[in-house]
Design an enzyme around this catalytic site. Structure first.
Site, PDB file in Angstrom:
ATOM      1  N   LYS A   1      -8.824  13.852   4.634  1.00 25.27           N
ATOM      2  CA  LYS A   1      -7.680  12.627   4.803  1.00 25.27           C
ATOM      3  C   LYS A   1      -6.906  12.829   5.898  1.00 25.27           C
ATOM      4  O   LYS A   1      -6.646  13.723   6.477  1.00 25.27           O
ATOM      5  CB  LYS A   1      -7.196  12.543   3.455  1.00 25.27           C
ATOM      6  CG  LYS A   1      -6.520  13.804   2.828  1.00 25.27           C
ATOM      7  CD  LYS A   1      -5.649  13.874   1.749  1.00 25.27           C
ATOM      8  CE  LYS A   1      -6.697  13.825   0.370  1.00 25.27           C
ATOM      9  NZ  LYS A   1      -6.606  12.774  -0.306  1.00 25.27           N
ATOM     10  N   ARG A   2      -6.016  11.719   6.349  1.00 28.07           N
ATOM     11  CA  ARG A   2      -4.761  11.987   7.097  1.00 28.07           C
ATOM     12  C   ARG A   2      -3.974  12.901   6.793  1.00 28.07           C
ATOM     13  O   ARG A   2      -3.905  13.560   5.518  1.00 28.07           O
ATOM     14  CB  ARG A   2      -4.151  10.733   7.106  1.00 28.07           C
ATOM     15  CG  ARG A   2      -4.655   9.527   7.825  1.00 28.07           C
ATOM     16  CD  ARG A   2      -5.061   9.756   9.210  1.00 28.07           C
ATOM     17  NE  ARG A   2      -3.735   9.944   9.971  1.00 28.07           N
ATOM     18  CZ  ARG A   2      -3.442   9.034  10.955  1.00 28.07           C
ATOM     19  NH1 ARG A   2      -4.036   7.731  10.802  1.00 28.07           N
ATOM     20  NH2 ARG A   2      -2.365   9.195  11.455  1.00 28.07           N
TER      21      ARG A   2
ATOM     22  N   THR B   1      -8.938   6.763  -1.960  1.00 29.87           N
ATOM     23  CA  THR B   1      -9.939   6.112  -1.805  1.00 29.87           C
ATOM     24  C   THR B   1     -11.043   7.128  -1.750  1.00 29.87           C
ATOM     25  O   THR B   1     -12.221   7.089  -2.044  1.00 29.87           O
ATOM     26  CB  THR B   1     -10.424   4.687  -1.084  1.00 29.87           C
ATOM     27  OG1 THR B   1      -9.778   5.156   0.165  1.00 29.87           O
ATOM     28  CG2 THR B   1      -9.673   3.522  -1.462  1.00 29.87           C
TER      29      THR B   1
ATOM     30  N   HIS C   1       0.799  -1.227   0.056  1.00 32.01           N
ATOM     31  CA  HIS C   1      -0.056  -0.002  -0.111  1.00 32.01           C
ATOM     32  C   HIS C   1       0.598   1.340   0.056  1.00 32.01           C
ATOM     33  O   HIS C   1       0.287   2.445  -0.079  1.00 32.01           O
ATOM     34  CB  HIS C   1      -0.766   0.119   1.358  1.00 32.01           C
ATOM     35  CG  HIS C   1      -1.773  -0.913   1.187  1.00 32.01           C
ATOM     36  ND1 HIS C   1      -3.156  -0.789   0.816  1.00 32.01           N
ATOM     37  CD2 HIS C   1      -1.981  -2.128   1.630  1.00 32.01           C
ATOM     38  CE1 HIS C   1      -4.092  -1.945   0.772  1.00 32.01           C
ATOM     39  NE2 HIS C   1      -3.303  -2.556   1.252  1.00 32.01           N
TER      40      HIS C   1
ATOM     41  N   LYS D   1     -14.861   8.195  -3.392  1.00 33.19           N
ATOM     42  CA  LYS D   1     -16.188   8.635  -2.793  1.00 33.19           C
ATOM     43  C   LYS D   1     -16.587  10.037  -3.155  1.00 33.19           C
ATOM     44  O   LYS D   1     -17.980   9.974  -3.453  1.00 33.19           O
ATOM     45  CB  LYS D   1     -15.772   8.358  -1.329  1.00 33.19           C
ATOM     46  CG  LYS D   1     -15.528   7.057  -1.015  1.00 33.19           C
ATOM     47  CD  LYS D   1     -14.994   7.128   0.730  1.00 33.19           C
ATOM     48  CE  LYS D   1     -14.284   5.707   0.855  1.00 33.19           C
ATOM     49  NZ  LYS D   1     -13.244   5.754   2.017  1.00 33.19           N
TER      50      LYS D   1
ATOM     51  N   LYS E   1       0.597  14.474   1.406  1.00 34.56           N
ATOM     52  CA  LYS E   1      -0.690  14.844   0.623  1.00 34.56           C
ATOM     53  C   LYS E   1      -1.074  16.466   0.418  1.00 34.56           C
ATOM     54  O   LYS E   1      -2.049  16.614  -0.188  1.00 34.56           O
ATOM     55  CB  LYS E   1      -1.607  14.354   1.624  1.00 34.56           C
ATOM     56  CG  LYS E   1      -1.723  12.862   1.889  1.00 34.56           C
ATOM     57  CD  LYS E   1      -2.606  12.275   2.897  1.00 34.56           C
ATOM     58  CE  LYS E   1      -2.594  10.747   3.203  1.00 34.56           C
ATOM     59  NZ  LYS E   1      -3.312   9.914   2.119  1.00 34.56           N
TER      60      LYS E   1
END
Ligand code: 73E
Length: 830
Positions: free
Chosen positions: A565-566, A673, A374, A677, A571
């Site tokens: 998100k985290r 992911t 991952h 969504k 990110k």
């Protein structure tokens, strides 16, 4: 005496309960029955929480009927089973999902309404099961639901943490971590299985024993032993057709009160052992993207791996003569390297306990396991110091050396590998203090290894597994992630689900790829308007949550621009915040321009030890406080950080986004992911060519997604060239002014130097390409501002996104795993 009726007797002469009816009358009666006899309340005195419990118990009865049917069917068919080993299952609330999949949403709503109870209200009282950190754990939960929905006999195996992912509060702009306590009021969804418990050893010694007439063998005598006790939770598939099992292990002391110590008056000494044992499953490690490296973490990993394998072997031997056909009957998927010690443990069980020869055991092991990677982030790859591994798991360490010797022999003899090439594939990293490389162990112990998006899988072949890929070129394959459309469309967005059902009928509920049938309706003005009206309602719902939780008012007609998100540097929430500051500056400097109102929404947790991530949270909050209070921006811009992001909050957020932020530094987000969504719920994506964004571009088409920035190979190139941000900042006034504003203490007058290191990292290094991508990001945002003023066009693109996202269902992912890796499930020989 109770009257028995012949037809109600099964083969054992035991009376079977009547099948439960699903009409509102029956449900109302049974809910009140639970309220009365299980909870001891009557409808007049019952509180909301009592109604939740009674409803859960009534629904649970129906699930149990299906659960037994599924178990009986699997046993009868004798097909191959799939065991999904995962350190994390981020399940969230379960009642709505169960009711939806059983088709009971309306009857239960009606049954409760008779007592003046609102289903939507009591659902909110259920604790959110947060046994995971983020994407990896949520993927495991989506996969459990999809296995049950697509007919795969799937068993989840994991850990029953007493404390899940911490609760986040924001105090004076900073993250505060509070313990999570999901089990305090009991958990009606789980069943303790005292008969399914296994001893798990740690430490001690290995010795060779030689018994008359038998070959010499190694025997491990652990110094410590703890008990793993199973707790089972049913996982209901779509239309209740199949119910699978999630089996979570809890650690207990073998002898909870050591009688000797207790009798000799040492109460404390007697309890120390049990505390130490139970510590193993006490708490979830809250760091994704960073290896924890603590002994307790390795204990957790071995504990649940060994318990799961012992359970799998026991069941196999109940149904088969011996273990030689294990791989024909079970496929074991390793969710990342967290359960990778399973490779050594299965070898130990086969060779030491069940008497297999090494080569046959190795063939069985590799045929049984497969492994999903991952992440490529070096700091997240697990590698354990040899001395720790050896002390805790001495026999498994010997086995790893033996596996390694075999691999190296093969590489040298059959492929002519030299020392350098051997070092590259070795399971032991001789570089920094000798460590076991868990990724390499999982790779060589599996027949299939997969990445989670097309780009990520390519990068795996070029980076972490380059050398092993060369040696075993057929082993790596791609399985792009997906999300379950039941939770993330039907349950989270009933309005949109209703509109689509009206337009194309309910077929898409059984086969989500049929949702493409609304694609042409993007040209239908009446449909677009209804689509937009549903989005508007979902935005109002989120605006209410923001108003209630944070006393900030946001305007639902503004663009809802959301990044949840985290929190991690790769990110790039920081890039998003810098853009907000630049926009703030521009609005103030050019009040005469036609600015499109925007609400920038953030949510996410930082690992407690991740300093930079916590600074980013602090910055988002500080910037929001200043901008939201500035009358000069006239509500054209708001910045909101919603605390305590979790699955339940995501269910409110996903349907309410106009714009989805997927802006990771290219090459670093394995898949994502959340991106799926959002788009499924009609958000447009602004994103880099990273992870599954690349495939989303292919599916929705380049007119319907907003891609910017460096590609993965450009990022790699710049990093090789020791790129720094300074010259970019010097030549980009908007970026420079935004950074100057941060450095000046404008957003943190109480502590003006708070963000100095965050900013100086950009000047000196810009490792995450924030400066490099700023201009492209800014320009793309302004294109979106402009597009939003042309609502017809925007909404048409939104419809295309929803229509074209069916492929990103976890049903599709699971069917691919079943067909290409597991060879199990419907249509497989098994
Ligand atoms: O890109 C996501 C991916 O969508 C990735 O970062 C995440 O897994 C998701 C599902 O495939 C992930 N989590 C972890 N590694 N990758 C991780 C690492 C250590 C502990 C917990 C989680």
């Amino acid at each position: 005496p109770v009257q028995t009726n012949e037809a109600a007797l099964n083969g054992n002469g035991v009376q079977k309960p009547e099948p439960r009816l699903n009409d509102p009358d029956t449900l109302a009666r049974q809910i009140v029955e639970k309220l009365t006899y299980s909870i001891g309340k009557n409808p007049a005195s019952a509180r909301k929480y009592d109604w939740l419990r009674a409803t859960t118990l009534a629904v649970r009865d129906r699930i149990i009927d299906h659960w037994f049917e599924s178990a009986d069917r699997f046993a009868e068919e004798g097909g191959k089973r799939v065991c999904y080993l995962s350190m994390e299952f981020l399940i969230g609330r379960m009642l709505r999902d169960a009711i939806n999949n059983l088709g009971l949403t309306e009857p239960v709503r009606e049954a409760l309404a008779r007592y003046g109870v609102e289903l939507d209200m009591i659902e909110l009282l259920e604790p959110d099961a947060a046994l995971g950190n983020g994407g990896l754990g949520r993927l495991a939960a989506c996969f459990m639901e999809s296995m049950a929905s697509t007919g795969v006999p799937g068993y989840g195996y994991g850990i029953r943490y007493v404390h899940g992912f911490f609760r986040q509060e924001i105090a004076d702009g900073a993250q505060v971590e509070l313990p999570e306590n999901w089990l305090v009021h009991g958990n009606p969804w789980e069943f303790e299985r005292r008969n399914a418990s296994y001893e798990i050893g740690f430490g001690g010694k290995v010795s060779m024993i030689q018994e008359a007439g038998r070959p010499a063998r190694q025997v491990w005598r652990p110094a410590e032993r703890v008990l793993a006790v199973a707790y089972d939770t049913p996982m209901v598939g779509w239309r209740g057709r199949q119910v699978n099992t999630l089996r979570l292990w809890s650690a207990q002391a073998l002898d909870p009160i050591l009688l000797d110590a207790f009798n000799s008056g040492d109460h404390i000494g007697a309890l120390v052992e049990s505390n130490k044992a139970e510590a193993i499953t006490r708490v979830l490690y809250p760091a994704d993207s960073h290896q924890a490296g603590q002994e307790l973490r390795l204990r957790q990993e071995y504990f649940f791996s060994s318990a799961s394998l012992q359970d799998i072997i026991r069941r196999h031997l109940e149904e088969n003569d011996n273990l030689s056909n294990l791989a024909d009957k079970v496929a074991i998927q390793l969710n990342d390297t967290h359960p990778a010690v399973s490779v050594a443990e299965l070898m130990r069980l086969l060779v030491d306990v069940h008497g297999f020869g090494w080569d046959e055991a190795w063939t069985i092991t590799r045929a049984t396991f497969s492994y999903t990677n991952h992440t490529l982030l070096p700091e997240a790859l697990e590698h354990w110091p040899i001395h720790l591994f050896e002390r805790l798991l001495p026999r498994q360490m010997q086995i790893i050396y033996a596996i390694n010797a075999g691999i190296i022999r093969e590489a040298a003899q059959e492929h002519g590998y030299d020392d350098g090439q051997v070092a590259a594939i070795s399971l032991i990293d001789e570089g920094n203090g000798r460590r076991v490389r868990m990724g390499q162990l999982a790779f060589v112990g599996s027949h299939a290894v997969n990445g989670v998006s097309a780009l990520h899988t390519d990068l795996m072949k070029q980076t972490v597994f380059r050398d092993l890929h060369e040696l075993y070129p057929d082993r790596i394959q791609n399985k792009t992630n997906g999300v379950t459309p039941r939770r993330w469309l039907m349950e989270a967005n009933p309005g949109l689900t209703g509109l689509i059902t009206e337009a194309i009928g309910p077929g898409f509920l059984d086969d989500i790829e049929k949702i493409i049938e609304i694609d042409d309706l993007a040209d239908d003005a009446a449909f677009r308007e209804r689509f937009a009206a549903i989005k508007r309602q979902n935005k109002e719902r989120l605006a209410n949550v923001i108003g209630e939780r944070m006393a900030t008012s946001v305007d639902p007609s503004a663009i809802f621009d959301i990044q949840v998100k985290r929190i991690h540097e790769y990110k790039r929430q920081f890039l998003n915040i810098i853009e907000a500051i630049a926009l703030y500056d521009q609005i103030r400097s050019h009040p005469e321009r036609n600015w499109t109102p925007r609400v920038k929404i953030f949510a996410g947790k930082a690992a407690p030890s991740y300093v930079q991530a916590k600074e980013i949270i602090h910055l988002a909050n500080d910037v929001g406080r200043v901008i939201n209070a500035d009358p000069a921006v006239r509500d054209l811009l708001k910045v909101v950080f919603i605390p305590n992001y979790n699955v339940s909050l995501a269910e409110i957020i996903m349907p309410a986004a106009d714009l989805s932020e997927q802006i990771s530094t290219a090459g670093l987000e394995a898949s994502g992911t959340g991106n799926m969504k959002f788009a499924l719920n009609g958000a447009l994506t602004i994103g880099t060519l990273d992870g599954a964004n690349v495939e989303m571009l292919e599916h929705v088409g380049e007119d319907n997604i907003f891609i910017f920035g460096l590609t993965a190979s450009e990022v790699a190139q710049r990093r090789r060239e020791a790129h720094s941000g300074r010259s970019i900042i010097d030549n980009e006034p908007m970026l420079r002014e935004a950074l100057d504003a941060i450095s000046s203490g404008l957003f943190c007058p109480d502590s003006p130097s708070r963000f100095h290191s965050l900013v100086s990292n950009l000047y000196n290094n810009d490792w995450w390409m924030i400066c490099a991508d700023f201009k492209a990001y800014w320009d793309t945002q302004r294109t979106l501002d402009d597009l939003y003023t042309r609502q017809d066009e925007w909404q048409a693109k939104a419809v295309h996104n929803t229509a074209r996202m069916g492929w990103f269902s976890s049903d599709r992912s699971i069917r691919e795993y079943a067909r290409d890796i597991w060879k199990a499930g419907p249509g497989q020989a098994g």
